[in-house]
Design a protein around this motif. Sequence first.
Motif, PDB file in Angstrom:
ATOM      1  N   SER A   1      34.664  94.766   3.801  1.00 37.87           N
ATOM      2  CA  SER A   1      35.810  95.424   3.189  1.00 37.87           C
ATOM      3  C   SER A   1      36.046  94.790   1.828  1.00 37.87           C
ATOM      4  N   VAL A   2      36.581  95.590   0.911  1.00 41.76           N
ATOM      5  CA  VAL A   2      36.851  95.131  -0.449  1.00 41.76           C
ATOM      6  C   VAL A   2      38.296  95.479  -0.772  1.00 41.76           C
TER       7      VAL A   2
ATOM      8  N   ALA B   1      39.639  97.994   1.498  1.00 42.87           N
ATOM      9  CA  ALA B   1      38.904  99.256   1.571  1.00 42.87           C
ATOM     10  C   ALA B   1      37.598  99.014   2.329  1.00 42.87           C
TER      11      ALA B   1
ATOM     12  N   ILE C   1      33.813  99.305   3.849  1.00 41.00           N
ATOM     13  CA  ILE C   1      32.479  99.848   3.597  1.00 41.00           C
ATOM     14  C   ILE C   1      31.894 100.135   4.973  1.00 41.00           C
TER      15      ILE C   1
ATOM     16  N   TYR D   1      26.372 102.188   4.963  1.00 42.72           N
ATOM     17  CA  TYR D   1      25.356 101.135   4.875  1.00 42.72           C
ATOM     18  C   TYR D   1      24.037 101.594   5.496  1.00 42.72           C
TER      19      TYR D   1
ATOM     20  N   LEU E   1      26.744  97.668  -2.406  1.00 45.28           N
ATOM     21  CA  LEU E   1      27.843  98.519  -1.974  1.00 45.28           C
ATOM     22  C   LEU E   1      29.193  97.881  -2.286  1.00 45.28           C
ATOM     23  N   ILE E   2      29.273  96.573  -2.125  1.00 46.90           N
ATOM     24  CA  ILE E   2      30.499  95.851  -2.473  1.00 46.90           C
ATOM     25  C   ILE E   2      30.755  95.955  -3.970  1.00 46.90           C
TER      26      ILE E   2
ATOM     27  N   ARG F   1      29.738  98.251  -6.041  1.00 45.61           N
ATOM     28  CA  ARG F   1      30.117  99.617  -6.374  1.00 45.61           C
ATOM     29  C   ARG F   1      31.580  99.875  -6.027  1.00 45.61           C
ATOM     30  N   GLU F   2      32.012  99.397  -4.863  1.00 42.82           N
ATOM     31  CA  GLU F   2      33.400  99.591  -4.464  1.00 42.82           C
ATOM     32  C   GLU F   2      34.351  98.897  -5.435  1.00 42.82           C
TER      33      GLU F   2
ATOM     34  N   VAL G   1      34.468 101.065  -8.522  1.00 46.94           N
ATOM     35  CA  VAL G   1      35.217 102.294  -8.262  1.00 46.94           C
ATOM     36  C   VAL G   1      36.718 102.010  -8.244  1.00 46.94           C
ATOM     37  N   GLN G   2      37.095 100.922  -7.594  1.00 44.24           N
ATOM     38  CA  GLN G   2      38.509 100.572  -7.552  1.00 44.24           C
ATOM     39  C   GLN G   2      39.050 100.310  -8.952  1.00 44.24           C
TER      40      GLN G   2
END
Length: 269
Positions: free
Chosen positions: A32-33, A36, A38, A43, A69-70, A72-73, A76-77
Amino acid sequence: MKTIWLALLLVLIHPATGLANPEKKELAFVASVNNAPITQQLYDAALKNAIERGAKDSPELRQAIKEELINRELLVQEAKKEGLEKTPEFILQVDQFEQTLLLQLYIDQHFQKNPITDEQLKAEYERQKKLIGDTGGEVQYRFSQIVTTKESEAMILMSRLQKGDSFTQLAREFSADAATKKEGGSVGWVNASQMNAAVLQTLRLLNKNEFAKKPIQIGNAWVIVRLDDKRAMKIPTFDESKPQLRQAIVQQYLTETVRRLRQNAKIVM
């Protein structure tokens, strides 16, 4: 890392990954980030996509995908904090992507319910052989294309190509042509006499594996082409022709569907 990044991007936009799931259900997550999640689903799809594109499954690959993925999140945030998802540019791109995705899903669903048979492929093969007739030493071109609906999009993609990005990858990600998108933009072998005049003129000036320096306007579309090969005309075997025959049948279905829909639609211009 660039390969992983591209694979992840494809996971997010390619309908075949199965990420678009309208069912509301609780999903496991791998990280989670800022609260949020993932999801495990995201994955797993990213890992599967990377392996299908040649990456070797390993603990290092799995960790790299999770880290990406982390990252990217986080980005995005940050973009959302700046309100970028509310900008006209973002909304326009989402609308255009939605159209492309829905069209691809529409085609996929139809041919899942109505698979193309060998009989259809053979009939199309014979039809095309009759159309070719006496070639008289004609030249064939094997080329790839990226189709966009806006010149500005084509210029952005052209800039990325000039910087060394993969033509095939960009075609799979961004091309608006459903018939060649999955093939990385590959059109296959085409007779010179069957080609658009502007495309043919451009291909004649290119060397093998070279892409055009400017997009070609065809109607309301902008097309970037790459010459993959050329040869003296020969009629390919049925097995060699199968990918192109499938594309031709898909295109015929789309043409007929559009014709039918236009007959029953109220169109104001």
